[in-house]
Write an enzyme that holds these catalytic residues in place. Structure first.
Site, short mmCIF file in Angstrom:
data_model
loop_
_atom_site.label_atom_id
_atom_site.label_comp_id
_atom_site.label_asym_id
_atom_site.label_seq_id
_atom_site.Cartn_x
_atom_site.Cartn_y
_atom_site.Cartn_z
N GLU A 60 6.14 8.99 9.69
CA GLU A 60 5.18 9.07 8.58
C GLU A 60 4.22 10.26 8.70
OE1 GLU A 60 5.87 6.17 10.10
OE2 GLU A 60 6.58 4.84 8.51
N HIS A 129 1.68 -5.83 9.20
CA HIS A 129 2.36 -5.44 7.96
C HIS A 129 1.65 -5.95 6.71
CE1 HIS A 129 5.50 -4.11 10.57
NE2 HIS A 129 6.41 -3.99 9.63
#
Lengths: 327, 328
Positions: A60, A129
């Site tokens: 990322e 998450h």
């Protein structure tokens, strides 16, 4: 108008913008050959080719930065995070590079980039998450942040975000991808401006201010409360930053009572900012203290019952509305 | 791919005078910092001049360059005026970033100088994105990405190298190895025997060059850039160099010996190019003195320009946050 899913609406927005501007490309994990982790980019690889629909490694920080660099020289990247929980790995690129560049170059380099993907808690994904990142990012000058709740808003806001000359975060929601709603046909250009809230349900007793996943919660609660003679107005912010202060003040001036239902945490959450602005600007319009309903201030537990207890759910919202209405 | 544009041969005497300008600029910046005319952090390039001048001499004006926070020389080498650079240090509106960037954030869009980036290694992915755009548009430019030896242990560096190799992007990673990441020597920071092994780990060809030798840097960058223009790919150069001053103005550099500094001073990049040119009959002592005098005068004039320039107006505070100037 026809009924499509939130996922299809985003897919149409991507396809239309890729079609319109050759400088637009989509990059992220599993966006191409896998057709998107949540299938938002379904069919785009076949239609636009591997030069413009680009799979990345799990990296990322690397590909978010690649996007910012490409934007510096005139491309208009759309960077997909598989979830905004993973954007934290790229925090430096999203917070330090994308929004600071325009200022620190003295206005020479604006960064027309979109970071998009699901944000906020889904279902039993546990602490790492489930991050609702809207308040982190909205606090950064130079970023714009929107969080659409309906297919129509998702399509219109994403298209606008791609055309904006600044970094824009489009915060989607996993649990909304399969939800349906009416959207204009594809041959009708649908652009929804950033910074415009939307009254999703008219009401006169209380303003319920919400966005993203808390919009369906608010609508459900408003429908139930109608049976108890409480008329709740549901105001969907749609954009967190810029914030549509006028729409907020118009609604509160009508109802004089406010509940803010947000999907982030209470400390320094979006609702805290909204609350502050209301009391600063239209203090005299308030007939009761404002109540905020947010996540509990704990990391998200996996257990389903506890997760429900942490979320800004319908029971908590109902109780809050009744409390501000002294009902 | 369009027909390849040739690289213009740069006159070596001109490049020597550019090195002199950088040296004199940095000396004067240091003095102005001590006089409290310059704020924030200030990192000087003295000793490393051959790296950026050599690299710039090897590429076209429309090639992209980007670097870290020791960036004054990179802007000057690209042709940003000493006036605009000094004014930026002074935080003035006439600065190359309108006084909003400071020492660590020099930008010059017109000259394809993409900063001036102060988070170690965070600009390496940006360089890869610029190279991505070159390939996306089928251009034959190259991106030169400069960084220090301190950058090679950051995650951003590794992710960027992997992406550049994976997508075969036209970027030259130039590690300016001055042996110290702030006060930590390469030996204490890096597990490898030599830095170019980092590139090998990503299947990127790497070479070591003498960063104190203008000609060697220029010729190696030219060779690598030429190969990239023919077929896009990343490359890695480790330029071995030395900074004479501390990491920043507040660093007395007590972590290294006087003998070590003296050893490098004897190998000074300006002295070296001067000797080469003199030996070949391309430069006289009088000419050199004249070039040096010109550099000093240009820098003095820059100080005066910076002093006389206006501060950025308070009314424009919100003009550079969003591209359309809107206040959110």
């Amino acid at each position: 108008m026809r009924e499509i899913t939130y996922r299809q609406a985003l897919n149409e927005a991507l396809a239309e913008e890729l079609e319109r501007d050759p400088n637009v490309f989509l990059m992220g994990e599993e966006v191409a050959e896998y057709q998107g982790a949540y299938k938002v980019s379904h069919g785009l690889l076949e239609r636009f080719g591997p030069e413009r629909i680009i799979d990345t490694p799990i990296s990322e920080n690397g590909f978010a930065g690649l996007g910012v660099g490409a934007a510096m020289v005139g491309l208009r990247p759309i960077i997909e995070f598989m979830t905004f929980s993973f954007s934290l790995v790229a925090f430096d690129q999203v917070v330090n590079n994308a929004p600071n560049m325009y200022t620190m170059s003295g206005g020479q380099f604006n960064i027309p980039i979109v970071f998009r993907g699901p944000n906020g808690p889904a279902h039993q994904l546990g602490a790492t998450h489930s991050h609702a990142t809207e308040n982190f990012y909205a606090s950064v000058p130079g970023l714009k942040v929107c969080a659409p709740a309906t297919p129509r808003d998702a399509k219109g806001l994403l298209k606008t975000a791609v055309r904006d000359n600044n970094p824009v975060l489009v915060l989607e929601a996993e649990l909304l991808y399969s939800s349906k709603g009416m959207v204009e046909p594809p041959d009708e250009e649908l652009l929804i401006p950033l910074g415009k809230a939307d009254v999703k349900r008219e009401g006169s007793d209380v303003s319920v201010i919400c966005y993203s996943q808390t919009v369906p919660v608010a609508l459900k609660v408003a429908a139930q409360l109608e049976e108890e003679d409480i008329s709740a107005e549901v105001l969907d912010l749609r954009s967190i930053k810029p914030l549509d202060e006028k729409a907020i003040y118009d609604s509160v001036t009508k109802t004089h009572r406010v509940v803010i239902v947000e999907q982030d945490h209470p400390f320094c959450g979006v609702g805290a900012e909204v609350c502050y602005r209301i009391q600063e600007n239209i203090f005299d319009e308030l007939d009761a203290p404002i109540i905020r309903v947010s996540q509990e201030d704990v990391p998200m537990p996996y257990n389903e019952r506890l997760e429900h207890a942490v979320l800004p759910n319908a029971e908590k919202l109902t109780a809050a509305v009744k409390k501000v209405c002294y009902a | 791919m369009t027909a390849m544009q040739p690289v213009e041969q740069r006159d070596e005497v001109e490049m020597l005078s550019l090195m002199l300008l950088i040296r004199r600029f940095e000396e004067r910046a240091s003095q102005q910092y001590q006089a409290q005319k310059v704020g924030g952090f200030c990192h000087l390039y003295i000793g490393q001049e051959a790296v950026v001048t050599g690299a710039i001499a090897a590429v076209r004006d429309d090639d992209y360059i980007i670097t870290a926070y020791r960036d004054h020389a990179h802007a000057l080498a690209r042709g940003t005026s000493a006036n605009a650079c000094m004014a930026e240090l002074f935080g003035k509106e006439t600065g190359c970033s309108r006084g909003l960037g400071g020492s660590m954030h020099f930008f010059d869009r017109q000259r394809h100088m993409y900063g001036g980036h102060a988070i170690v290694a965070a600009h390496v992915p940006l360089a890869v994105g610029m190279a991505f755009a070159i390939k996306y548009r089928s251009e034959d430019r190259v991106t030169l990405c400069f960084f220090g030896d301190g950058a090679i242990n950051q995650g951003a560096f590794h992710e960027a190298l992997n992406l550049a190799a994976l997508y075969k992007l036209p970027v030259v990673f130039i590690c300016e190895n001055n042996l110290f990441a702030m006060g930590t020597s390469v030996k204490r920071s890096t597990s490898l025997k030599q830095i170019i092994d980092r590139a090998e780990g990503y299947d990127i060809p790497g070479e070591i060059v003498d960063g104190m030798n203008f000609r060697e840097v220029r010729d190696k960058v030219a060779e690598v850039a030429d190969s990239i223009r023919k077929e896009p790919h990343p490359a890695f150069l480790e330029a071995r160099t030395y900074r004479y001053r501390g990491h920043s103005m507040s660093d007395p550099a007590s972590y290294r010996t006087k003998q070590e500094l003296e050893k490098y001073r004897l190998d000074d990049p300006i002295t070296r190019l001067r000797a080469q040119l003199t030996r070949e009959g391309k430069l006289t002592n009088e000419q050199f003195d004249r070039l040096d005098k010109q550099a000093k005068e240009a820098v003095m004039a820059a100080v005066k320009f910076a002093e006389q320039s206006s501060e950025p107006p308070l009314e424009k505070l919100y003009d550079y946050t969003y591209a359309n100037g809107a206040k959110p």
